[in-house]
Every structure is written in C-alpha cells, then in structure tokens.
Design a protein around this motif. Sequence first.
Motif, PDB file in Angstrom:
ATOM      1  N   MET A  62       0.187  -1.409  -0.187  1.00 45.84           N
ATOM      2  CA  MET A  62       0.301   0.180  -0.133  1.00 45.84           C
ATOM      3  C   MET A  62       0.823   1.332   0.230  1.00 45.84           C
ATOM      4  SD  MET A  62      -3.576   0.666   1.372  1.00 45.84           S
ATOM      5  CE  MET A  62      -3.475  -0.065   3.521  1.00 45.84           C
ATOM      6  N   LYS A  74       3.130   1.474  -1.839  1.00 44.40           N
ATOM      7  CA  LYS A  74       3.699   2.512  -3.209  1.00 44.40           C
ATOM      8  C   LYS A  74       2.835   2.898  -3.799  1.00 44.40           C
ATOM      9  CE  LYS A  74       6.835  -0.908  -5.841  1.00 44.40           C
ATOM     10  NZ  LYS A  74       6.820  -2.650  -6.709  1.00 44.40           N
ATOM     11  N   LEU A  75       1.190   2.796  -3.722  1.00 43.87           N
ATOM     12  CA  LEU A  75       0.151   3.242  -3.618  1.00 43.87           C
ATOM     13  C   LEU A  75       0.156   4.363  -3.779  1.00 43.87           C
ATOM     14  CD1 LEU A  75      -2.115   2.267  -5.079  1.00 43.87           C
ATOM     15  CD2 LEU A  75      -3.899   1.969  -3.811  1.00 43.87           C
ATOM     16  N   ASP A  90      -8.264  -4.574  -7.533  1.00 48.15           N
ATOM     17  CA  ASP A  90      -7.472  -4.510  -7.137  1.00 48.15           C
ATOM     18  C   ASP A  90      -7.228  -2.986  -8.706  1.00 48.15           C
ATOM     19  OD1 ASP A  90      -7.789  -5.651  -9.735  1.00 48.15           O
ATOM     20  OD2 ASP A  90      -6.549  -6.774  -9.611  1.00 48.15           O
ATOM     21  N   GLN A  97      -7.028   0.722 -10.552  1.00 54.25           N
ATOM     22  CA  GLN A  97      -6.360   1.955 -10.936  1.00 54.25           C
ATOM     23  C   GLN A  97      -7.168   2.669  -9.874  1.00 54.25           C
ATOM     24  OE1 GLN A  97      -3.193   1.849 -11.809  1.00 54.25           O
ATOM     25  NE2 GLN A  97      -3.113  -0.496 -12.289  1.00 54.25           N
ATOM     26  N   ASP A 121      -5.818  -5.911   3.214  1.00 58.51           N
ATOM     27  CA  ASP A 121      -5.585  -6.876   2.225  1.00 58.51           C
ATOM     28  C   ASP A 121      -6.845  -6.419   1.281  1.00 58.51           C
ATOM     29  OD1 ASP A 121      -6.868  -8.014   4.039  1.00 58.51           O
ATOM     30  OD2 ASP A 121      -5.675 -10.097   4.208  1.00 58.51           O
ATOM     31  N   LYS A 181      -5.437  -4.841  -2.898  1.00 61.57           N
ATOM     32  CA  LYS A 181      -4.827  -5.901  -3.856  1.00 61.57           C
ATOM     33  C   LYS A 181      -4.322  -5.089  -4.710  1.00 61.57           C
ATOM     34  CE  LYS A 181      -6.414  -9.696  -2.029  1.00 61.57           C
ATOM     35  NZ  LYS A 181      -6.554  -9.664  -0.718  1.00 61.57           N
ATOM     36  N   ALA A 182      -2.157  -5.240  -5.321  1.00 63.91           N
ATOM     37  CA  ALA A 182      -1.874  -4.562  -5.891  1.00 63.91           C
ATOM     38  C   ALA A 182      -2.410  -4.788  -7.276  1.00 63.91           C
ATOM     39  CB  ALA A 182      -0.431  -4.252  -6.207  1.00 63.91           C
ATOM     40  N   PRO A 183      -2.285  -4.259  -8.479  1.00 65.10           N
ATOM     41  CA  PRO A 183      -3.032  -4.283  -9.377  1.00 65.10           C
ATOM     42  C   PRO A 183      -1.846  -5.127 -10.120  1.00 65.10           C
ATOM     43  CG  PRO A 183      -2.801  -1.695  -9.360  1.00 65.10           C
ATOM     44  CD  PRO A 183      -2.133  -2.253  -8.181  1.00 65.10           C
ATOM     45  N   SER A 184      -2.397  -6.490 -11.047  1.00 64.40           N
ATOM     46  CA  SER A 184      -2.243  -7.015 -11.890  1.00 64.40           C
ATOM     47  C   SER A 184      -0.934  -6.711 -12.795  1.00 64.40           C
ATOM     48  CB  SER A 184      -2.571  -8.624 -11.804  1.00 64.40           C
ATOM     49  OG  SER A 184      -3.850  -7.480 -13.528  1.00 64.40           O
ATOM     50  N   SER A 187       5.606  -3.176 -13.302  1.00 63.86           N
ATOM     51  CA  SER A 187       4.769  -2.286 -12.143  1.00 63.86           C
ATOM     52  C   SER A 187       5.733  -1.575 -13.486  1.00 63.86           C
ATOM     53  CB  SER A 187       7.040  -1.909 -11.377  1.00 63.86           C
ATOM     54  OG  SER A 187       7.085  -0.470 -10.758  1.00 63.86           O
TER      55      SER A 187
END
Length: 138
Positions: free
Chosen positions: A1, A3-4, A62, A64, A127, A130-133, A136
């Motif tokens: 999180m 990073k986001l 996940d 954006q 949790d 989630k990080a986008p698939s 990067s």
Amino acid sequence: MRKLAKLLVLPLIAFGLAGPAYAQQSDPIAGVWSLGDQPSCNTGPAKVFFADGFYAEVELPDGQPSAVGIWRNEGEAIAYTHAHMPFEGHASAMSVRHLTVERRTAGRLDMRNYRGVARVFHRCPADALKAPSGPSQH
C-alpha cells in the motif's frame, strides 16, 4: 500500500494539489472503506484514506485510482477535496467539500455529502486492496 500511496502523492505534489497533511497517524478513519449499503470488501467502489491526509477512490480488489484528494477529520464531518484523474483541472483551485457524519462506529460511517445524498462506508481489512496485476509502471 505504501507504493500506491507514493504513486498518488507524487502527482498531487507535482500539480500543486497537495496541502498540509491533516490526519494524525492514530486517526480511526485511515484505512480501506467500501462504499454502499452492504459491506463489500471483495469487489466494488471504495475509498482508501491514508493516515497522511490523502485519499484515493478505487475499485476493489485491484483497480487503479479514479480520483484522489486530501481529507481532514473534523469530528462531525470529513472535509475533502476531489480531483478525477488525469487532473484536467489542476490549474484551478480545488474547493473543500464536507461529508457530514450522522453515525459513526469502528466499522461503519453513515454520512451525507454536500448535496445531501446519503453515503455509507464499511471498514475493510487492509489487504482488501490488492496491487494491480501486470508489470510495474515506474
């Protein structure tokens, strides 16, 4: 999180939209909140309120970010700014709006927006986002 949060904060600072960080680290509103009458932490619209005073609108699990802003807990209301990506109106001043708190528990916020429309938020576990698939982007 983290990073986001960094990905969201850098454009805000670059476009001059960031204000002082209003939220305290211990603010009970910081976290992931699903939007709707029923809790939906697996899928659907949500707001992520970061403890440093920024927030992002996302689609769980996940998605954006679709909008970002700054927020401040005022007790009886949550003050916020709002900018849809890709920040087309970044040159103009952002107005501060309020979500008036009608009922508040640890897991639910019942509020009304500046137009009087009811908004219900349900706390989700961290949790839930989630990080986008995919690779990067930086």
